[in-house]
Write an enzyme that holds these catalytic residues in place. Sequence first.
Site, PDB file in Angstrom:
ATOM      1  N   CYS A  87       0.829  -1.205   0.000  1.00 35.07           N
ATOM      2  CA  CYS A  87       0.000   0.000   0.000  1.00 35.07           C
ATOM      3  C   CYS A  87       0.865   1.257   0.000  1.00 35.07           C
ATOM      4  O   CYS A  87       1.520   1.547  -0.986  1.00 35.07           O
ATOM      5  CB  CYS A  87      -0.970  -0.045   1.186  1.00 35.07           C
ATOM      6  SG  CYS A  87      -2.322   1.135   1.049  1.00 35.07           S
ATOM      7  N   HIS A 196      -3.393  -5.773   1.203  1.00 35.01           N
ATOM      8  CA  HIS A 196      -2.665  -5.944   2.465  1.00 35.01           C
ATOM      9  C   HIS A 196      -2.555  -7.405   2.905  1.00 35.01           C
ATOM     10  O   HIS A 196      -3.380  -7.875   3.695  1.00 35.01           O
ATOM     11  CB  HIS A 196      -3.379  -5.167   3.572  1.00 35.01           C
ATOM     12  CG  HIS A 196      -3.241  -3.687   3.440  1.00 35.01           C
ATOM     13  ND1 HIS A 196      -2.293  -2.960   4.129  1.00 35.01           N
ATOM     14  CD2 HIS A 196      -3.921  -2.808   2.682  1.00 35.01           C
ATOM     15  CE1 HIS A 196      -2.404  -1.677   3.805  1.00 35.01           C
ATOM     16  NE2 HIS A 196      -3.378  -1.564   2.934  1.00 35.01           N
ATOM     17  N   GLU A 198      -0.599  -8.582   5.082  1.00 36.41           N
ATOM     18  CA  GLU A 198      -0.322  -8.657   6.526  1.00 36.41           C
ATOM     19  C   GLU A 198      -1.603  -8.643   7.357  1.00 36.41           C
ATOM     20  O   GLU A 198      -1.576  -8.963   8.547  1.00 36.41           O
ATOM     21  CB  GLU A 198       0.631  -7.531   6.959  1.00 36.41           C
ATOM     22  CG  GLU A 198      -0.002  -6.163   7.227  1.00 36.41           C
ATOM     23  CD  GLU A 198      -0.412  -5.409   5.964  1.00 36.41           C
ATOM     24  OE1 GLU A 198      -0.426  -6.005   4.877  1.00 36.41           O
ATOM     25  OE2 GLU A 198      -0.730  -4.208   6.086  1.00 36.41           O
TER      26      GLU A 198
END
Lengths: 226, 89
Positions: A87, A196, A198
Amino acid sequence: MTARIGVVTFPGTLDDRDALRAVRLAGAEPVSLWHRDKGLHQVDAVVLAGGFSYGDYLRAGAISRFSPVMETVITEAKAGMPVLGICNGFQILTEAHLLPGAMLRNNHLHFICRDQKLRVENAETSWTSDYSAGQEISVPLKNMDGRYTADEHTLDELEAEGRVAFRYLDGNPNGSLRDIAGITNAAGNVVGLMPHPEHAVEPLVGTGRTDGLGFFTSIIKKLVNA
Amino acid sequence: MARVVVDVMLKPEILDPQGQAVQRALPRLGFDGIADVRQGKRFELEVEGPVDAAALARIDELAETFLANTVIEDFTVRIETDEKSEEPK
């Protein structure tokens, strides 16, 4: 050996904690890195996490790119150190010219936050080897400036060299050219994407799946086998 | 102190949804006849010392490496002179 993976915190970074946690859950040693510190503290790889570093002032990633830590990250990335930009981290990598192209405001002008289906197009980078080419994964997407843009020549080159690493499926969320969600450099050590991974490493939160964990297990295998 | 103005605009081929949103709002406000709007950025730099060729070269470098992202944007650099007083309203 245990791989040491650094996560940089800039003023305005939001997802450094989740990235550190993902690194730990995958089995590596997470190391916090600070934007004003040039030192990388013997890490083997670096994650530039998501957020709004410097408030996205000027352009997303434009000011962070000149921070002391990035001087070292840019030098080391060019020498082969693996770097993942998620991002805002992807935006920083394009501003630093470690990856080609640029990120623009979403074409519909709205902030977007949803689970996003992606196709892994290149499973040979340092950060994607635990996936298979063509595999479909779902990870959260949340951004304002996610429209990947590059000139036609660059786009053709990326396609020809297999450097489009991820593509959006089931509708393009931001108007990115050729549905590009993420790309890699020619060497495969620098990867950037808007969604994302994560946030998708534990069944309890995020998408309810662990589709993002592969980024972190990929890099650990790469580092341990190196 | 001399003022140098740097204007940064998206390249013509880059889609500008912000400009489009402004353009679409114009008829609602009663402004007709505006075919297109593109939105850019203007930077006003107050320069210490003379704005000579060397200073302008530095500002050009600053604009190219930082104020503009030349992958997607074009920029112009110009000195704003004192003689040019405000246009009468």
